[in-house]
Every structure is written in C-alpha cells, then in structure tokens.
Design an enzyme around this catalytic site. Structure first.
Site, PDB file in Angstrom:
ATOM      1  N   CYS A  57       0.807  -1.215   0.000  1.00  0.00           N
ATOM      2  CA  CYS A  57       0.000   0.000   0.000  1.00  0.00           C
ATOM      3  C   CYS A  57       0.842   1.267   0.000  1.00  0.00           C
ATOM      4  O   CYS A  57       0.326   2.357  -0.258  1.00  0.00           O
ATOM      5  CB  CYS A  57      -0.941   0.003   1.204  1.00  0.00           C
ATOM      6  SG  CYS A  57      -2.051  -1.425   1.240  1.00  0.00           S
ATOM      7  N   PRO A 104      -6.216 -31.887   2.417  1.00  0.00           N
ATOM      8  CA  PRO A 104      -6.185 -31.434   3.824  1.00  0.00           C
ATOM      9  C   PRO A 104      -4.825 -30.992   4.332  1.00  0.00           C
ATOM     10  O   PRO A 104      -4.754 -30.265   5.327  1.00  0.00           O
ATOM     11  CB  PRO A 104      -6.683 -32.667   4.592  1.00  0.00           C
ATOM     12  CG  PRO A 104      -6.453 -33.838   3.685  1.00  0.00           C
ATOM     13  CD  PRO A 104      -6.642 -33.300   2.295  1.00  0.00           C
ATOM     14  N   ALA A 126      -4.173 -22.559   2.042  1.00  0.00           N
ATOM     15  CA  ALA A 126      -3.982 -21.413   1.152  1.00  0.00           C
ATOM     16  C   ALA A 126      -4.589 -20.174   1.798  1.00  0.00           C
ATOM     17  O   ALA A 126      -5.539 -20.261   2.590  1.00  0.00           O
ATOM     18  CB  ALA A 126      -4.607 -21.663  -0.214  1.00  0.00           C
ATOM     19  N   LEU A 127      -4.046 -19.019   1.453  1.00  0.00           N
ATOM     20  CA  LEU A 127      -4.494 -17.777   2.075  1.00  0.00           C
ATOM     21  C   LEU A 127      -4.126 -16.575   1.213  1.00  0.00           C
ATOM     22  O   LEU A 127      -3.434 -16.693   0.204  1.00  0.00           O
ATOM     23  CB  LEU A 127      -3.876 -17.635   3.476  1.00  0.00           C
ATOM     24  CG  LEU A 127      -2.381 -17.932   3.613  1.00  0.00           C
ATOM     25  CD1 LEU A 127      -1.561 -16.687   3.383  1.00  0.00           C
ATOM     26  CD2 LEU A 127      -2.081 -18.520   4.988  1.00  0.00           C
ATOM     27  N   ASP A 145      -4.507 -13.147  -1.217  1.00  0.00           N
ATOM     28  CA  ASP A 145      -5.190 -12.691  -2.428  1.00  0.00           C
ATOM     29  C   ASP A 145      -5.544 -13.824  -3.386  1.00  0.00           C
ATOM     30  O   ASP A 145      -6.356 -13.631  -4.300  1.00  0.00           O
ATOM     31  CB  ASP A 145      -4.312 -11.684  -3.176  1.00  0.00           C
ATOM     32  CG  ASP A 145      -4.081 -10.408  -2.383  1.00  0.00           C
ATOM     33  OD1 ASP A 145      -4.686 -10.276  -1.298  1.00  0.00           O
ATOM     34  OD2 ASP A 145      -3.306  -9.551  -2.836  1.00  0.00           O
ATOM     35  N   LYS A 170     -23.366  14.226  20.181  1.00  0.00           N
ATOM     36  CA  LYS A 170     -23.941  13.128  19.395  1.00  0.00           C
ATOM     37  C   LYS A 170     -22.961  12.872  18.256  1.00  0.00           C
ATOM     38  O   LYS A 170     -22.908  13.626  17.286  1.00  0.00           O
ATOM     39  CB  LYS A 170     -25.316  13.499  18.851  1.00  0.00           C
ATOM     40  CG  LYS A 170     -26.401  13.607  19.917  1.00  0.00           C
ATOM     41  CD  LYS A 170     -27.728  13.984  19.273  1.00  0.00           C
ATOM     42  CE  LYS A 170     -28.828  14.116  20.319  1.00  0.00           C
ATOM     43  NZ  LYS A 170     -30.116  14.557  19.727  1.00  0.00           N
TER      44      LYS A 170
END
Length: 836
Positions: free
Chosen positions: A42, A277, A281-282, A284, A435
């Site tokens: 980023c 099993p 995976a993780l 993007d 508020k």
C-alpha cells in the site's frame, strides 16, 4: 513437522512468524521468487511520489530478520514450479544458479498472491506502460520518472492503486488523465458517494474519463505514447500506469489438481484448507466468504491476509480456528479526501437479493464551534425490518477513519442501527460532537425503520415528479439562489405551519433542505397535520446536487484546453482569478474578513449575505469556511446576485473566497461570474404569447441560435404560449369547473399545437412536421430539448397560469414559475427583446 510456505508478503510471512511462536522445533522453509519477502504494497505509490523518501521503509520484514528472529529458512529468488500432493513434495527452481530440486513437506501453505491484469491490447508491452504490484514494479516506474521526467500520465483504472497513483503523479507536476471503464471510480462505494470523489478529483485537476475503456497503445517518434480509448480521441502520454485490478495467482493449485473456483481463486474451507487437507492457502489467491451475504469470492486486502496467515498456522499446530469471512473494510486517501467503506454496497446487496434500506447524512467531524470542523458524508445501509447494519461508506476530510472502524466493528458483532444510537463514544469539542456522527446515523436510520421519517433517494426524484409529487424546498430563500430542484416550491421551514394551505394533501410531498435535518422537522410538522404521503429526500440537496451535476459531467471528458470534465460553474468556482478590471476605489475602503468556519451549508453563504448588506460597492470581503462546497456555492451566489468573485481555493484546513461587492456602474471583473452592466450585455429575451405551432418553432429556433452564440436567453411564456410547455399526459388534478373547461379546450403540450394559417383541421400541422422531418429540421420537441441543454431559461407567467387554471405540475420539467418582474429583470439586461 516440516512446513513449506510458498510466497511471503502479508499472509506467508505472518504464517511463518506465527508457526515459530507456536512450535520451536518445526522446520519452516519460506520460498519467495522475488528478493523481498514482506513489503508494504500500500505504500508503493507514495514512494513513487516521494511522500515516502526512503525505499528501505517499504520493507516490513527482511529475509535476515526472519532468519535471525524466527529461525525460518528463507529462500528468496526461489520459485516453486509444481506440487505433488500425493507425494507431499514440491519442485523448486533456484534463480541464482538455475538449478531445480525437490523439497518434501508435512504441511504446505500457499500464499502466491495475485497478478496485475494486463489485457491483450495492442502495444501493451511498451516500455512506457507499467503495472504496480511489487518492489521491482516500483523501481521500474521510479527509475523511468527520474530518467525521463514525464509531463503527461494516463492512469488506467479507478480503484485504490489507480487513485493513489493519480494523486502522486499529479503532485509531481504531471498532467493526469484517469480512464475507468465503469461509470465511477471506487466500485466498492455507491454511485452517489463516488460523485463526491469525482468532484474532488476534477477540482484537483485530474481529467476523468469514466464509462470509457482503453483500446491500445501506440509509441510515437518523439518518445511519447498515444492511448487509444473507446470514446473520444487518443490521449497523449509520456507514462501509462495500468491499475485495472488483479487476478488470483492459482496456477500451482490448479496444476496440482486442487479445487479452483470459476473466478480463478483457490477454494478453501473455514480452516483455510484446500481440497487436499495438508495444503492450506491464504491471501489474495483464495476465495473467501463475504461476512455479510455469505457469498464467496476473492477479496484482496492486506488485513484479512495477515489474519489468515495466523489462522492457518494455528490449525497446522492443532489449535482449531475458523476464518469467519471478510467484510471488505478499506480506506484510501484521495488528495485531501478520505474515502472508506465496510460491509456491502447497494450494488452487491441487490445482486445477492438481500433487502436493504439506506440513509445519507452530512455531519461535521467535530463540534462546529471548535475551529477546523469539516463535514463528512456517511451512508449507512441496513436491513429494513431489523435494522441490522449491512454496510457503510464515508467520504470526508477528518475523522473518517475512526467512524468507519466503529461501523466495521458493529457489523462484525451483528449490530443494528439501534445499537449505534446507544454507543457511548469519546467526546470533546476538538474530536467529536456530543452526538457522534455514528450516533446520528443510528438515529436517522431508526426514524426510517420506525416510520417517523419516510424517505426518498436522489434517484426517486424524477419518478416522483412524473407521478405528480409536490416538491417542497424548506430552505431559506437565499439558499435557492445557489440552486434548487426543478419545479420545487420554496416555503422555509420556519414559515411552514402558517403556509400549510399551499401544500396539497391529495398528492405525494417530497421535502428537502440542504442536508436533511430541516426537512425532517418539516416531515414531522406535515405528518402531525394529517399529511400521509410525505417523504424526506435522504442526504438533502447537497447529495442530489452533487450526483446530478456529476452525472451530467460523466462522459464529457476534458475540455479542449486540457481542464477536467467538470461543469463551467465548478471551474469558475475553483479557478483563481488573476485579472481584475476597474473597480470602485477599494483601496480607500478597508478589506473585511469573515470567519465562517464550522458552519455547514447554508451557514457560510448566509454569513456572507449578512455581511455584504453593510458593505459599500467595490469593497472586498475575504471569507474563510470549512464547508468544502463553499467554493462552488459562493460562485453560484455571486453569479446570481451581481457580486464579483475575485479568488477562491483552499488554504491549510479551510476554504476561502475573495468577493467584491457589485455595483451597477462597475465593469464586470474579467473571468468572474459577476453580471456586467445592462449596456454591455448581449442577452436576449423572448415573450412567447402565441400557442401556434409555427410561431413556437420560430421562437425556439431564434432562442437556440442566440444560445449557440454564447448569449443568455430567457423565454417568458404567457397566456396561450403556456400550452407549449404543458405536459402531453392528462394528469388527475382537482380543479374548479372553469379551470377544467379551460384545460379541456386548450392543446395539451407541444405535440398538439395547431398552425396559425392553413391548419385545415390539424392536417396542416401534420404536414409541416412531415416537411420538417424530410428536410432534417428538428421538431419542436427536439428544439425544446436543445434549449434546456443550452441553459435557456424557460419562465412560465404565474399570473397567466392562475387565469387559465394551469398548475405547475402540468408543465414539463425545467420550467421556472415567475412573474412579470422575472421577465423585466431579464429584459433590462438584454439588447434584443422579441414578442411572438
């Protein structure tokens, strides 16, 4: 236990660190085909734009740190080429020596990320066309900018990276064109919220090309490149950045026989296991569950990837944990604006078949009486029955981040709009209001659910008007000088109780004010007096005006001089004026200063109006306000009141304007929006008395010709001429008998007008229309439409309407209701006045 991790950055590096903290004896090997295992994706645009000066600050974790602190075997410049799930081994290529080898595993974690989309367009492999996804991409753009000093850039794509790149390139001194295939930037937010972003981008000088796509790239002999677009001429550039999205990098998984979705993402269960099993995976590359709707799809965000890395590591060592889904919370800086969202947009909910309602409010970032308060726009989307929060979007300047975080937390815990009402949030004047804006969003949404405030949305205005709704503007009259909804009747909220007889009970009533608060009061007044078809326009005129102006600007592209596609009014409001004409002896009069900070629309304009009353012609007033719409409002106000806008813009945390009080004896200031003296004007006025087809055609041909020459034209319709402006449909309106008889005898609309001569029972009118069509002469209806687009004022005489029993709702859209004074005011500024 031996664990292999494919890919670093957010997910892979997080999994490796968590694994070591949980198991000191595990053998952990992390493969990364690049040189860097964890860097700040980023932050890449900000390094290119020199906001982040040191490249090293982009490196979150280095290979040496991972080796020394976590005893992870980090192998950079190593790419996993294939996976053998049955044999529990992978094949790896070492790019340092070109050799390949195999490595076995007990557990395997895939974190390959995603690849930037590069469609097969002609010329896309040019050395002047770049993508931005990695450190090498950043180095390539940075090196090109440093060496070639480009002056013009085209950014393709209006998502997070595209907007950040547009900002940084423009602030480096480049002319920036942003091309987006969708009708808006940032498709994570809804159209009316994006309109505020579009307006800000145009104000900053970005040329927006929305609803447009790129067709190809052609290098030029002078070292530039032409970007062909689907609509309009090619865009010249020295640099092109593609930011049109990413695709999950699922090649390894697919070739290994693991399940991959239709979108190309790796399919995992809640424990982040793939269809095998022992392989997780993780990040993007995977398909996740949407937290709000339960639908599955890729959501490429760094925060979720970090959490997934931790959860995968937990499950590998036996700590069972499920990933609960992604709600898409995101935030981005766009020049001075901050844009944030969480949960689902209306578009996503609609496609998922989820019922919803929404509200829009415009609160301040903190207490208005404390210096520096800036407005924000909050959209809250919720279930219409339970009030469960489904999504939220905020566009503003200050305090956006903490409000979206509260709303994201509420969504995560299944909160409702009523829960927002009860939140006890930190308050002191520099930070919030008693508020908080999130409390206010809860109150407004709660009123909608409870039936205390029925609402309509900006997109409902046209249909309600066509259905005969009475549009009630409860702002103060001075506010209407800055713009109003066509056909609205102005009754200030303070006068409403004494003027109830002017509001019909037998028709729907749409009430609006600047932002919705006074309209809410008006809705309650009307409801308590027996009105049963009353609605408040959510977001008020501020939202309606912003989105309708933006819709008109979309597709217009840059003007020939290279400026953005915004309206002339916006450009006049934002462009500082450098040339000043003769004026009254202002030097002998002190320049006055007005601080309108903390006030929201119409507060600043009201303050200016009050101050100008005591000023002398030619005297100058310098105004400071924190309302971002002030620059546009003051331009429109000066234009309508005969005062001169000398300068406007932004300084630090406020907006300013320099206004000179007008004088009929003064020459209009060059470039300003002030009205010139009558003697110098070339405006035209036309009184349309006749209701004959041929005379009406002649009136509009003359009017459109004058408008095409840049003249201001006012057409005043009186008596039989009113029939030209009538709607063709027969509306069910209660009228006295005599009014009904008049209406029945007169032609209803332009399509039923007769010729003044040789009408022959209507045959003549049909014949003349046929001849006009054959000779490619526009019909009367087309001429009327052209007049509206040209900005010609169509004014219906109020007195004649009363005499002939014609009601405002019987007239076509875009017609003003005025008296003789309206006509005379225009005639006095004209050098041609026709009576037809």
């Amino acid at each position: 236990m031996k664990v292999l991790i494919v890919g670093g950055v957010a997910g892979g590096a997080s999994a490796a660190a968590r694994l070591r903290r949980l198991d000191e004896n595990a053998e952990i090997i992390l493969f990364e085909r690049g040189e860097h295992i964890s860097f700040a994706n980023c932050g890449l645009p900000y390094y290119i734009g020199d906001v982040i000066a040191e490249r090293e600050k982009l490196l979150v974790t280095t290979p040496d740190t991972m080796r020394e602190r976590f005893r992870v075997d980090v192998r950079t410049l190593h790419e996993v080429m294939s996976i053998d799930p049955k044999g529990h081994r992978v094949r790896v290529r070492n790019y340092q020596d070109g050799q390949e080898y195999e490595e076995t595993y007990d557990k395997l974690i895939l974190s390959p990320g995603a690849n930037p989309i590069k469609p097969p367009l002609p010329g896309i492999e040019s050395g002047r066309v770049f993508t931005l996804r990695s450190i090498p991409d950043t180095d390539a753009i940075k090196g090109y900018v440093t060496e070639h000093r480009p002056q013009r850039a085209v950014v393709v794509g209006g998502g997070f990276i595209g907007l950040e790149m547009a900002e940084n390139l423009l602030q480096m001194g480049m002319q920036v064109d942003l091309v987006e295939l969708a009708p808006q930037v940032m498709t994570t937010i809804d159209r009316e919220m994006a309109a505020f972003v579009h307006e800000h981008l145009r104000e900053k000088g970005v040329n927006l090309h929305l609803n447009n796509g790129v067709a190809g790239f052609t290098e030029q002999p002078d070292g530039s490149i032409l970007v062909a677009v689907n609509q309009g001429g090619p865009l010249p550039a020295d640099l092109v950045v593609l930011a049109i999205g990413v695709r999950p990098d699922s090649r390894l998984a697919r070739e290994a026989g693991l399940q991959v979705s239709s979108s190309g993402a790796i399919v995992v269960n809640r424990r982040l296991q793939t269809s095998h099993p022992d392989i997780y995976a993780l990040g993007d590359a995977i398909e996740v569950e949407d937290f709000v709707t339960g639908r599955r799809g890729p959501i490429p965000l760094a925060g979720p990837a970090n959490k997934q890395g931790r959860i995968a590591a937990n499950n590998i060592v036996g700590i069972e944990e499920e990933y609960q889904g992604t709600q898409g919370t995101a935030i981005v800086k766009v020049f001075d604006l901050v844009v944030a969202s969480t949960g689902n947009s209306e578009r996503i909910l609609r496609s998922a078949g989820v019922p919803f309602e929404s509200i829009i409010i415009h609160p301040g970032s903190h207490a208005g009486y404390y210096p520096g308060a800036l407005p924000m726009t909050i959209k809250l989307i919720f279930a219409p029955d339970t009030g469960k929060i489904l999504g939220a979007q905020i566009v503003g300047y200050d305090g956006v981040d903490k409000r979206i975080d509260v709303l994201a937390t509420a969504i995560r815990f299944g909160g409702t709009v009523f829960d927002l009402q009860g939140l006890e949030l930190a308050y002191a004047p520099p930070f919030s209001s008693a508020k908080d804006p999130n409390n206010m969003a809860g109150y407004v949404a709660g009123n909608v659910i409870n039936g205390h405030m029925p609402i309509a949305h900006w997109g409902d205005v046209e249909s309600m008007r066509n259905d005969g709704a009475f549009i009630l503007d409860v702002r103060d009259p001075i506010e209407t000088e800055m713009g109003a909804i066509d056909g609205a009747v102005n009754i200030p909220v303070a006068e409403l109780r004494s003027r109830l007889s002017e509001v019909p009970k037998d028709r729907p009533v749409l009430v609006y004010c600047a932002v919705g608060l006074r309209a809410y009061v008006a809705v309650r007044v009307l409801s308590n007096h027996g009105y049963t078809q009353v609605k408040n326009l959510s977001g008020g005129f501020k939202t309606y005006d912003t989105i309708t102006r933006d819709l008109a600007a979309v597709g217009s592209g840059p003007s020939p001089d290279g400026s953005g596609g915004g309206s002339k009014e916006t450009a006049a409001a934002l462009e500082p004026l450098t040339e000043v004409g003769p004026s009254a002896p202002a030097a002998e009069q002190p320049e006055l200063v007005l601080d309108a900070c903390g006030l929201q629309c119409p507060g600043p304009i009201m303050q200016v109006f009050g101050k100008m009353k005591s000023m002398n012609p030619g005297q100058i007033l310098r105004v400071k306000a924190t309302d971002p719409g002030f620059a546009r409002d003051i331009s429109a106000w000066c234009s309508r009141t005969g005062n001169n806008l000398l300068d406007s813009g932004r300084e630090k945390d406020a907006f300013y304007a320099v206004v000179q009080k007008g004088d009929p004896g003064l020459k209009a200031i060059s470039g300003s929006t002030a009205k010139a003296p009558a003697a110098a004007n070339e405006d035209k006025t036309i009184v349309v008395f006749s209701g004959d087809l041929d005379k009406a055609i002649a009136s509009f041909i003359i009017a459109n010709g004058a408008a095409a020459m840049g003249r201001k034209v006012t057409m005043f319709f009186t008596f039989w001429g009113l029939n030209v402006l009538r709607r063709p449909e027969n509306l069910a309106i209660k009228k006295p008998l005599l009014d009904k008889m008049f209406g029945a005898m007169m032609p209803r609309g332009s399509s039923r007008l007769q010729l003044s001569k040789m009408n022959m029972g209507g045959i003549g009118a049909k014949l003349i229309r046929k001849v006009m069509q054959d000779k490619n002469v526009d019909s009367l209806e087309a001429l009327i439409g052209q007049a509206k687009l040209a900005g010609i004022r169509l004014v219906a005489c109020q007195m004649s309407m009363d005499v002939m029993g014609i009601r405002p709702e019987e007239l076509i859209d875009g017609v003003e209701i005025g008296g003789v004074a309206s006509y005379l005011a225009a005639a006095e500024e004209s050098n041609v006045n026709l009576f037809i």
